[in-house]
Design a protein around this motif. Structure first.
Motif, PDB file in Angstrom:
ATOM      1  N   PHE A 243      -9.051  23.062-152.780  1.00  0.00           N
ATOM      2  CA  PHE A 243      -8.457  23.146-151.440  1.00  0.00           C
ATOM      3  C   PHE A 243      -8.355  24.563-150.899  1.00  0.00           C
ATOM      4  CE2 PHE A 243      -5.355  22.642-154.818  1.00  0.00           C
ATOM      5  CZ  PHE A 243      -4.603  23.805-154.697  1.00  0.00           C
ATOM      6  N   LYS A 244      -8.635  25.578-151.745  1.00  0.00           N
ATOM      7  CA  LYS A 244      -8.659  26.945-151.212  1.00  0.00           C
ATOM      8  C   LYS A 244      -9.729  27.742-151.944  1.00  0.00           C
ATOM      9  CE  LYS A 244      -5.282  29.353-154.015  1.00  0.00           C
ATOM     10  NZ  LYS A 244      -4.252  30.384-154.004  1.00  0.00           N
ATOM     11  N   SER A 245     -10.255  28.719-151.235  1.00  0.00           N
ATOM     12  CA  SER A 245     -11.436  29.352-151.791  1.00  0.00           C
ATOM     13  C   SER A 245     -11.577  30.798-151.343  1.00  0.00           C
ATOM     14  CB  SER A 245     -12.631  28.543-151.294  1.00  0.00           C
ATOM     15  OG  SER A 245     -13.755  28.944-151.965  1.00  0.00           O
ATOM     16  N   TYR A 246     -12.093  31.625-152.245  1.00  0.00           N
ATOM     17  CA  TYR A 246     -12.484  32.975-151.854  1.00  0.00           C
ATOM     18  C   TYR A 246     -13.847  32.910-151.171  1.00  0.00           C
ATOM     19  CZ  TYR A 246      -9.172  35.015-155.236  1.00  0.00           C
ATOM     20  OH  TYR A 246      -8.065  35.392-155.933  1.00  0.00           O
ATOM     21  N   VAL A 247     -14.037  33.735-150.159  1.00  0.00           N
ATOM     22  CA  VAL A 247     -15.368  33.881-149.561  1.00  0.00           C
ATOM     23  C   VAL A 247     -15.616  35.378-149.385  1.00  0.00           C
ATOM     24  CG1 VAL A 247     -16.779  33.402-147.528  1.00  0.00           C
ATOM     25  CG2 VAL A 247     -15.218  31.644-148.377  1.00  0.00           C
ATOM     26  N   SER A 248     -16.553  35.925-150.138  1.00  0.00           N
ATOM     27  CA  SER A 248     -16.869  37.351-149.973  1.00  0.00           C
ATOM     28  C   SER A 248     -17.619  37.519-148.673  1.00  0.00           C
ATOM     29  CB  SER A 248     -17.777  37.834-151.101  1.00  0.00           C
ATOM     30  OG  SER A 248     -17.049  37.932-152.279  1.00  0.00           O
ATOM     31  N   ILE A 249     -17.154  38.436-147.838  1.00  0.00           N
ATOM     32  CA  ILE A 249     -17.872  38.662-146.578  1.00  0.00           C
ATOM     33  C   ILE A 249     -18.684  39.947-146.634  1.00  0.00           C
ATOM     34  CG2 ILE A 249     -16.209  37.307-145.239  1.00  0.00           C
ATOM     35  CD1 ILE A 249     -15.131  39.994-144.120  1.00  0.00           C
ATOM     36  N   MET A 250     -18.389  40.776-147.599  1.00  0.00           N
ATOM     37  CA  MET A 250     -19.127  42.039-147.732  1.00  0.00           C
ATOM     38  C   MET A 250     -18.975  42.547-149.155  1.00  0.00           C
ATOM     39  SD  MET A 250     -16.312  43.992-145.461  1.00  0.00           S
ATOM     40  CE  MET A 250     -17.131  45.564-145.269  1.00  0.00           C
ATOM     41  N   LYS A 251     -19.855  43.471-149.499  1.00  0.00           N
ATOM     42  CA  LYS A 251     -19.768  44.120-150.814  1.00  0.00           C
ATOM     43  C   LYS A 251     -19.536  45.595-150.612  1.00  0.00           C
ATOM     44  CE  LYS A 251     -23.168  41.637-153.606  1.00  0.00           C
ATOM     45  NZ  LYS A 251     -24.420  41.896-154.346  1.00  0.00           N
ATOM     46  N   GLY A 252     -19.033  46.253-151.629  1.00  0.00           N
ATOM     47  CA  GLY A 252     -19.043  47.713-151.662  1.00  0.00           C
ATOM     48  C   GLY A 252     -18.011  48.390-150.787  1.00  0.00           C
ATOM     49  N   CYS A 253     -18.050  49.704-150.791  1.00  0.00           N
ATOM     50  CA  CYS A 253     -17.112  50.505-150.000  1.00  0.00           C
ATOM     51  C   CYS A 253     -17.740  51.848-149.678  1.00  0.00           C
ATOM     52  CB  CYS A 253     -15.819  50.728-150.787  1.00  0.00           C
ATOM     53  SG  CYS A 253     -14.614  51.647-149.827  1.00  0.00           S
ATOM     54  N   ASN A 254     -17.517  52.306-148.435  1.00  0.00           N
ATOM     55  CA  ASN A 254     -18.063  53.598-148.006  1.00  0.00           C
ATOM     56  C   ASN A 254     -17.011  54.680-147.913  1.00  0.00           C
ATOM     57  OD1 ASN A 254     -20.432  52.261-147.676  1.00  0.00           O
ATOM     58  ND2 ASN A 254     -20.431  52.277-145.433  1.00  0.00           N
ATOM     59  N   ASN A 255     -15.767  54.379-148.295  1.00  0.00           N
ATOM     60  CA  ASN A 255     -14.687  55.295-147.934  1.00  0.00           C
ATOM     61  C   ASN A 255     -14.488  56.477-148.876  1.00  0.00           C
ATOM     62  OD1 ASN A 255     -13.819  54.188-145.481  1.00  0.00           O
ATOM     63  ND2 ASN A 255     -12.963  52.477-146.608  1.00  0.00           N
ATOM     64  N   PHE A 256     -14.834  56.317-150.108  1.00  0.00           N
ATOM     65  CA  PHE A 256     -14.656  57.410-151.072  1.00  0.00           C
ATOM     66  C   PHE A 256     -13.274  58.048-150.982  1.00  0.00           C
ATOM     67  CE2 PHE A 256     -19.233  56.947-150.900  1.00  0.00           C
ATOM     68  CZ  PHE A 256     -19.590  57.044-152.230  1.00  0.00           C
ATOM     69  N   CYS A 257     -12.240  57.247-151.066  1.00  0.00           N
ATOM     70  CA  CYS A 257     -10.899  57.817-151.238  1.00  0.00           C
ATOM     71  C   CYS A 257     -10.978  58.632-152.526  1.00  0.00           C
ATOM     72  CB  CYS A 257      -9.857  56.709-151.339  1.00  0.00           C
ATOM     73  SG  CYS A 257      -9.895  55.617-149.910  1.00  0.00           S
ATOM     74  N   THR A 258     -10.320  59.794-152.550  1.00  0.00           N
ATOM     75  CA  THR A 258     -10.620  60.747-153.622  1.00  0.00           C
ATOM     76  C   THR A 258     -10.147  60.303-155.011  1.00  0.00           C
ATOM     77  OG1 THR A 258      -8.630  61.956-153.018  1.00  0.00           O
ATOM     78  CG2 THR A 258     -10.709  62.775-152.114  1.00  0.00           C
ATOM     79  N   TYR A 259      -9.248  59.299-155.058  1.00  0.00           N
ATOM     80  CA  TYR A 259      -8.746  58.826-156.356  1.00  0.00           C
ATOM     81  C   TYR A 259      -9.544  57.651-156.896  1.00  0.00           C
ATOM     82  CZ  TYR A 259      -6.869  55.696-152.867  1.00  0.00           C
ATOM     83  OH  TYR A 259      -6.784  54.867-151.800  1.00  0.00           O
ATOM     84  N   CYS A 260     -10.430  57.076-156.089  1.00  0.00           N
ATOM     85  CA  CYS A 260     -10.885  55.705-156.344  1.00  0.00           C
ATOM     86  C   CYS A 260     -12.301  55.635-156.909  1.00  0.00           C
ATOM     87  CB  CYS A 260     -10.796  54.905-155.051  1.00  0.00           C
ATOM     88  SG  CYS A 260     -11.199  53.169-155.275  1.00  0.00           S
ATOM     89  N   ILE A 261     -12.474  54.769-157.864  1.00  0.00           N
ATOM     90  CA  ILE A 261     -13.747  54.602-158.559  1.00  0.00           C
ATOM     91  C   ILE A 261     -14.629  53.534-157.885  1.00  0.00           C
ATOM     92  CG2 ILE A 261     -12.976  52.794-160.191  1.00  0.00           C
ATOM     93  CD1 ILE A 261     -14.796  55.853-161.424  1.00  0.00           C
ATOM     94  N   VAL A 262     -14.002  52.702-157.049  1.00  0.00           N
ATOM     95  CA  VAL A 262     -14.713  51.520-156.523  1.00  0.00           C
ATOM     96  C   VAL A 262     -16.047  51.846-155.826  1.00  0.00           C
ATOM     97  CG1 VAL A 262     -14.544  49.570-154.902  1.00  0.00           C
ATOM     98  CG2 VAL A 262     -12.655  50.068-156.456  1.00  0.00           C
ATOM     99  N   PRO A 263     -16.112  52.882-154.961  1.00  0.00           N
ATOM    100  CA  PRO A 263     -17.413  53.151-154.318  1.00  0.00           C
ATOM    101  C   PRO A 263     -18.529  53.461-155.329  1.00  0.00           C
ATOM    102  CG  PRO A 263     -15.653  54.303-153.182  1.00  0.00           C
ATOM    103  CD  PRO A 263     -15.056  53.752-154.446  1.00  0.00           C
ATOM    104  N   TYR A 264     -18.141  53.961-156.505  1.00  0.00           N
ATOM    105  CA  TYR A 264     -19.144  54.269-157.525  1.00  0.00           C
ATOM    106  C   TYR A 264     -19.544  53.011-158.304  1.00  0.00           C
ATOM    107  CZ  TYR A 264     -17.154  58.820-156.444  1.00  0.00           C
ATOM    108  OH  TYR A 264     -16.686  59.917-155.771  1.00  0.00           O
TER     109      TYR A 264
END
Ligand code: SAH
Ligand code: SF4
Ligand code: F3S
Length: 443
Positions: free
Chosen positions: A148-169
């Motif tokens: 009855f409920k579901s995740y839907v990815s609408i995009m991948k990745g990140c362009n922000n490069f916050c200085t603490y964050c590993i996610v864009p890499y």
């Protein structure tokens, strides 16, 4: 051959959604899930790298498989997810963890069935990591947790490069799915009985920017809102710098879009926000939250906050507390800054001692809890609409679900209402949840 599998998921909603895809692919290959990783035929560890303790937990668990494999030598151990996008981690696995059979990354999860078959044939270790996206793959089978409920990815990745964050890499640059594909997927989900979707992206408000066709997140909200039979639309995460008036207007006017915004502020100090590379000031956060609260009645605003970023002074931290008090966040995930090697903040001078970080976290939590308690108090004696998700985690004789604005409700009601949306009377508002009684019948 032992065709059972167990997936261990360490990370965020995106990571969970990847696990649902891996599970879907394994089921298509004729595998069935099991709860016991010790006796499984295939174990997949889907890792997260966002904080250091996640890394440590993973290596502890992966180490245990040396023993598990002595008893179950045919067990195939696959590891994937964000940690695998870091060369140092893969090196450590190569050199010190021979019990790992298959390594793949965040950009090639669709190759997993092939990698698994290759391993079964050759019994030689397979490692396949790509640095960036191989193009979006549509129509992967997804094994969803709830009908009855579901995740839907609408995009991948990140362009922000916050200085603490590993996610864009670990997740690469932003790539938005074509909106037609998203609408198609949700339409199919609704045909299968899905009532609620959670649109996922590291920064959903910048959806579409990479496609340059002028179609943005506000347009997507409106088009998803038009899907007949769908009842609720949620989305996360929102970055304050990209929260445009058009998006606020779409949330306010689309009846299915839930009045619930996860707006990650990270800090309340303009100086620290600058060092984090967030692109907004203290005053801008306060003004934005005020604008959202004025336009969207009963909106719940939740956030993420990091304490102890390098150089954070007592005065900076006080500014974060100011912002929290001014914005009256409904709840927050608060994190102690964790040094991620390869990110700019890891190299910054003036790293904050652990005890100061812990002390600030506790002070922040006190303020957050007090405000959360006040925000929930409004619900006392109200009748609210709840999507019933299942038995309550604390009391199997009770049910639990979420209100439109995302509050957790534990309540007395009929087990047959699981998976439906029903009215519930709130008898008692608490700091982290609401207690109630179902009133009315199925709708
Ligand atoms: N894209 C989302 C979520 C990213 S990860 C966003 O921008 O909000 C989830 C949260 O983890 C972040 O919001 C941040 O608060 C926290 N986080 C990320 N890197 C961290 C680090 N190095 N130390 C502590 N917390 C971190
Ligand atoms: Fe990380 Fe910042 Fe991107 Fe969020 S917006 S994933 S915190 S770099
Ligand atoms: Fe998510 Fe962790 Fe990766 S938060 S994006 S699984 S680093």
């Amino acid at each position: 051959m032992n065709k059972t599998y167990k997936i261990i998921t360490y990370g965020c909603q995106m990571n969970e959604n990847d696990s649902e895809k891996i599970s879907g692919m394994l089921k298509e290959m004729g595998y069935t899930p099991t709860d016991d990783e010790k006796t499984a035929g295939v174990v997949v560890m889907n890792t997260c790298s966002v904080r250091e303790n996640a890394d440590e937990r993973f290596f502890g668990n992966v180490g245990n498989f040396k023993h598990i494999k002595k008893k179950n030598p045919d067990l195939i151990l696959a590891v994937c997810g964000c940690m695998m996008q870091q060369p140092a981690i893969v090196k450590q696995i190569k050199e010190k963890n021979p019990q790992v059979d298959i390594v793949f990354g965040t950009h090639n999860i669709e190759h997993f069935p092939q990698l698994l078959e290759e391993f079964i044939e050759t019994r030689s270790r397979t490692i396949e990591i790509y640095d960036d996206d191989q193009g979006l793959v549509e129509n992967l089978p997804v094994d969803r947790k709830y009908p009855f409920k579901s995740y839907v990815s609408i995009m991948k990745g990140c362009n922000n490069f916050c200085t603490y964050c590993i996610v864009p890499y670990t997740r690469g640059r932003e790539v938005s799915r074509p909106h037609e594909k998203i609408i198609e997927e949700i339409t199919r989900l609704v045909e299968d009985g899905c009532l609620e979707v959670m649109l996922l992206g590291q920064n959903v408000n910048s959806y579409g920017n990479d496609r340059r066709d002028g179609y943005g997140f506000a347009d997507l909200l409106r088009d998803v809102n038009a899907i007949e039979g769908l009842r609720r639309i949620r989305f996360m995460t929102s970055h304050p710098k990209d929260m445009s008036d058009a998006v606020i207007e779409a949330i306010a006017t689309c009846d299915k879009v839930c009045p619930s915004i996860h707006l990650a502020i990270q800090s309340g100090s303009t100086r620290i926000l600058k060092a984090m590379h967030r692109g907004y000031t203290k005053e801008q956060i306060i003004a934005l939250v005020e604008k959202i609260r004025n336009r969207i009645p009963h909106v719940a605003i939740t956030t993420d906050i990091i304490v102890g970023f390098p150089g954070e002074t007592e005065a900076d931290f006080e500014e974060t507390l100011d912002v929290v008090r001014a914005c009256r966040f409904d709840s927050a995930f608060s994190f102690i800054y964790s040094k991620r090697s390869g990110t700019p903040a890891a190299e910054m001078d003036d790293q904050i001692p652990d005890e100061v970080k812990h002390q600030r976290l506790n002070r922040l939590l006190d303020v957050l809890h007090e405000i959360g308690n006040d925000q929930n108090a409004w619900f006392q004696d109200q009748d609210v609409e709840v999507l019933v998700e299942g038995k309550s985690a604390h009391n199997p004789n009770k049910l639990s679900g979420r209100t439109l604005n995302g509050k957790l409700v534990n309540f007395t009601g009929d087990m047959a209402t699981i998976g439906t949306i029903i009215p519930v009377h709130i008898d008692r508002a608490k700091t982290f949840s609401l207690d109630g009684t179902a009133i009315g019948s199925l709708n």
